[in-house]
Structure formats: structure tokens, C-alpha cells
Design a protein around this motif. Structure first.
Motif, mmCIF file in Angstrom:
data_model
loop_
_atom_site.group_PDB
_atom_site.id
_atom_site.type_symbol
_atom_site.label_atom_id
_atom_site.label_comp_id
_atom_site.label_asym_id
_atom_site.label_seq_id
_atom_site.Cartn_x
_atom_site.Cartn_y
_atom_site.Cartn_z
ATOM 1 N N ARG A 126 0.792 -1.433 -0.044
ATOM 2 C CA ARG A 126 0.393 0.826 0.045
ATOM 3 C C ARG A 126 1.351 1.069 0.234
ATOM 4 N N TYR A 127 1.946 1.332 0.982
ATOM 5 C CA TYR A 127 3.077 2.614 0.854
ATOM 6 C C TYR A 127 3.201 2.959 -0.795
ATOM 7 N N PHE A 128 3.844 1.854 -1.245
ATOM 8 C CA PHE A 128 4.800 2.052 -2.561
ATOM 9 C C PHE A 128 3.062 1.875 -3.627
ATOM 10 N N VAL A 148 5.693 8.987 12.874
ATOM 11 C CA VAL A 148 6.404 8.802 12.015
ATOM 12 C C VAL A 148 5.468 7.251 11.186
ATOM 13 N N CYS A 149 5.505 6.813 9.614
ATOM 14 C CA CYS A 149 4.752 7.008 9.340
ATOM 15 C C CYS A 149 4.590 5.002 9.439
ATOM 16 N N SER A 150 3.765 4.175 9.731
ATOM 17 C CA SER A 150 3.534 3.156 9.692
ATOM 18 C C SER A 150 5.012 1.798 8.655
ATOM 19 N N PHE A 151 4.893 2.348 7.238
ATOM 20 C CA PHE A 151 6.125 1.803 6.285
ATOM 21 C C PHE A 151 7.207 2.340 7.659
ATOM 22 N N CYS A 152 7.323 3.133 7.675
ATOM 23 C CA CYS A 152 9.135 3.883 8.164
ATOM 24 C C CYS A 152 9.432 3.015 9.808
ATOM 25 N N ARG A 153 8.178 2.591 10.665
ATOM 26 C CA ARG A 153 8.143 2.894 11.879
ATOM 27 C C ARG A 153 8.698 1.354 11.359
ATOM 28 N N ALA A 177 3.451 15.309 9.435
ATOM 29 C CA ALA A 177 4.935 14.450 7.566
ATOM 30 C C ALA A 177 5.320 13.792 8.450
ATOM 31 N N CYS A 178 5.151 12.791 8.045
ATOM 32 C CA CYS A 178 6.575 11.406 8.624
ATOM 33 C C CYS A 178 7.614 12.324 9.443
ATOM 34 N N SER A 179 8.174 11.921 10.128
ATOM 35 C CA SER A 179 9.769 12.534 10.066
ATOM 36 C C SER A 179 10.726 11.795 9.584
ATOM 37 N N SER A 180 10.550 10.553 9.020
ATOM 38 C CA SER A 180 11.416 10.707 8.584
ATOM 39 C C SER A 180 11.305 10.776 7.476
ATOM 40 N N CYS A 181 10.164 9.807 6.427
ATOM 41 C CA CYS A 181 10.075 9.852 4.372
ATOM 42 C C CYS A 181 8.968 11.092 4.292
ATOM 43 N N GLY A 182 8.777 11.716 4.478
ATOM 44 C CA GLY A 182 7.775 13.139 4.573
ATOM 45 C C GLY A 182 6.188 12.584 4.590
#
Ligand code: AMP
Ligand code: FES
Ligand code: ZN
Length: 324
Positions: free
Chosen positions: A138-140, A303-308, A291-296
Motif C-alpha cells: 500500500r505504501y508503494f 513516523v508512518c507505519s511503513f517507516c516504523r 508529515a512522517c519525520s522519516s520519509c515525509g
């Protein structure tokens, strides 16, 4: 038996749920009509759309790409290489060959390069492959669509998939999942692109027949990680009923989608297909995501679920390395 439509050629595809049997050419006409009707009914696509078709190398998604191209939609294919030994390379080849024969090059995301190949990620964080896979895909889907300027993401889910999912959601009274189960999920201003399932009226057997008769070469093996017992049980249960009472599956799913069904909310919530979803881009809808602090990507968490997920995998990988 003669074809029910042209009454000249021999019938090649028997469709008891439609009280019909068609020769190959008439079956193509029937199939395209069904897809067109599925798109029309919920306005899934408009002529000006740029459609990102997510293709796994399996029959449904390649057939979807084929019919959408033939219908004149502007499409590109996205293949996510999950990093599963053997299976990923074989399905990627099928996607590449299909695309090349039509003058296209698929967009490919390699999860190994992204630092999150599914089998290793599942081992590291002891989570089921399929739930990781769902979040990552879903993220991609959103990321590639938003960055590539696509207006809509299309997947190859068919009537068997959606019927089985509906049965599972009903049996467990998953009310929030029920509210979000729909062939059309609108975009949200947060960079969550519109998601559509144009094959929602088409059975698995029909896509298989279309793929076979059109000579589309697809992977026939299932993903070795996703032999998800529960959805197969629901599919089997529905097939048993369908065999005895042809037409039940479409009545079941179509009745659920009917606006008069009290189980349906008046509007489809734009937030997610199944769970938390991450969007890309500007603006906001509903609540105010940051915005996700890692990927924006926009997310309601810091932090978004993907980056976590990715961070947990990275930590575990380091820990394992230190031990050895
Ligand atoms: P599944 O969840 O495997 O039943 O797949 C449902 C739909 O998701 C497929 O019809 C495709 O449209 C899409 N899909 C599944 N796997 C991939 C993949 N590896 N890359 C791109 N799209 C995929
Ligand atoms: Fe997701 Fe196989 S792990 S499709
Ligand atoms: Zn992120």
C-alpha cells in the motif's frame, strides 16, 4: 453446444451464472462489457485518468492491464519485487515480457533495495509475511502514484476475492472493514490516491479464461508466503454455494454494495483499505495529518507505519549481526 450470442461458432466458455456459453470472440465482447459496466456503475475511471495498474504477474492484474489498455486508458504498470527467492524473479519476468510485447516498461520497486525484503523482514520481526506485505505494498502504491502524477491506482481484485473478503468480514462482524470494502475508494487530499478494482464483477474463472484465450502468459503459482488459509476457506465455501446456485456470488456482493444496504455508510471513508495507510503529497482531509519525520509521507503518527516497520527490521538485523 453453440455460442449463445452469435449462434454460429462452438461455445468455448460456459457461464452458468449468466445462463450463457460463448465462443472466444463473443466471450471477449461479454468480458469487456462486464468490465465497462463495473467501471461505469461507480465511476471508477474517467477518460482523462492516468492509471497506475499494480501488476503481480498473476492472471487477474495482467488481464486488467490488458483490458484497460485496449479500452484506451492511459496506463503504466507497477511491479513490486517482494524479494521472495525464485517466485519474485519468475513473476517479474512475466510482467516484463507482457509489458514489452505492448511497448511498455513496467515501473519496478525492489524491496531488497528498499531495505525491507518480505521474507527477511518477517523473520526479523516475527510477523506474518502477509501483514507486512500489505502495509509495504500500500505504501508503494501511494508513493509511486503520487510521485508519478497518477490520478488513480487500479488492482486486479476480482469477484471471488471480494466475495470471500465480504464473507469473512461478515462472519466476524468487522464493521469498520465492511464500511471500507468497496471497488472505489476516493482520494484524500493527503496524497492517498484513489483506489479502484475494475474487475469486481468478474469471476476468477472468467479472468483465467480471458487470459488463456488471449494468450497472456502469467505466473500460475501462488505466492509461497501467502497461502492464507482463511481467505481460501471463504473462497471454497462460496464456490460450493455457487456450484449449487449459480449467480449467488454476484448477488451477494452487489447487494452489499447497494446504497440502500444499511450496512453501508453513506460515504466511503477515504482513509484506508484495510488499516492505517500512508499518503504522499500536500494538503489534508478530515483530521490534520502531519508529515512522517522519516520519509515525509503524511501520517497521523509522528513516523508512518511503513517507516516504523522498516526501523524495527533494521534494529533486529543489527541485533542479530551483533550476536553472530
Ligand atoms: P493479492 O493481494 O496478492 O491477491 O493481490 C491483489 C492485487 O494487488 C493484484 O491483483 C495486483 O493488482 C496487486 N498486487 C499484488 N502483488 C503485487 C505486486 N507484487 N506488485 C504490484 N501489485 C501487486
Ligand atoms: Fe504478500 Fe506473498 S507475502 S503476496
Ligand atoms: Zn515514513
Amino acid at each position: 453446444m453453440k455460442c449463445k450470442r452469435c449462434r454460429r461458432a462452438e461455445a468455448a466458455v460456459d457461464l452458468p451464472s449468466h445462463h450463457a456459453a460463448f465462443c472466444p470472440d463473443c466471450f471477449f465482447v461479454f468480458f469487456r462489457r462486464q468490465v465497462r459496466e463495473g467501471i461505469r456503475r461507480y465511476r471508477l475511471l474517467a477518460p482523462g485518468d492516468r492509471v497506475l495498474v499494480c501488476v503481480s504477474g498473476g492472471k487477474d492484474s495482467l488481464v486488467l492491464w490488458d483490458v484497460l489498455m485496449e479500452a484506451g486508458y492511459k496506463t503504466e504498470g507497477l511491479y513490486i519485487d517482494l524479494g521472495i527467492e525464485g517466485y519474485s524473479a519468475r513473476s517479474r519476468e512475466k510482467v516484463a515480457a507482457f509489458a514489452a510485447a505492448r511497448g511498455k516498461t513496467p515501473i519496478v520497486v525492489e524491496l531488497a533495495k528498499e531495505g525491507i525484503p518480505i521474507p527477511e523482514a518477517a523473520r526479523c520481526i516475527r510477523m506474518q509475511e502477509c501483514s507486512i506485505c500489505g502495509t509495504v505494498k500500500r505504501y508503494f502504491f501511494n508513493k509511486v502514484a503520487a510521485e508519478g502524477g497518477f490520478s488513480v491506482v487500479a488492482t486486479g481484485h476480482n469477484l471471488d476475492d471480494e466475495g470471500a473478503r465480504l464473507l469473512g468480514n461478515l462472519l466476524h462482524w468487522q464493521r469498520d472493514h465492511l464500511a471500507r470494502q468497496h471497488p472505489f475508494l476516493p482520494e484524500a487530499g493527503t496524497g492517498l490516491v484513489r483506489k479502484v478494482k475494475p474487475l469486481w464483477r468478474i469471476t476468477e474463472m472468467e479472468t483465467a479464461a480471458y487470459g488463456f484465450l488471449k494468450g497472456i502468459d502469467y505466473v500460475t503459482e501462488e505466492c509461497p508466503m501467502s497461502l492464507d488459509a482463511t481467505s481460501l476457506v471463504y473462497k471454497e465455501a462460496l464456490s460450493l454455494i455457487e456450484d449449487k446456485m449459480p449467480g449467488t456470488r454476484i448477488v451477494f456482493y452487489q447487494g452489499f454494495l447497494d446504497a440502500s444496504n444499511p450496512l453501508r455508510q453513506a460515504t466511503v471513508e477515504p482513509m484506508a483499505d484495510d488499516g492505517e495507510e500512508t499518503g504522499f503529497g500536500k494538503g489534508s482531509a478530515g483530521g490534520v495529518p502531519g508529515a512522517c519525520s522519516s520519509c515525509g509521507a503524511s501520517t497521523f503518527a509522528q513516523v508512518c507505519s511503513f517507516c516504523r516497520l522498516k526501523e524495527r527490521v533494521r534494529e533486529q538485523r543489527e541485533r542479530r549481526r551483533e550476536k553472530t
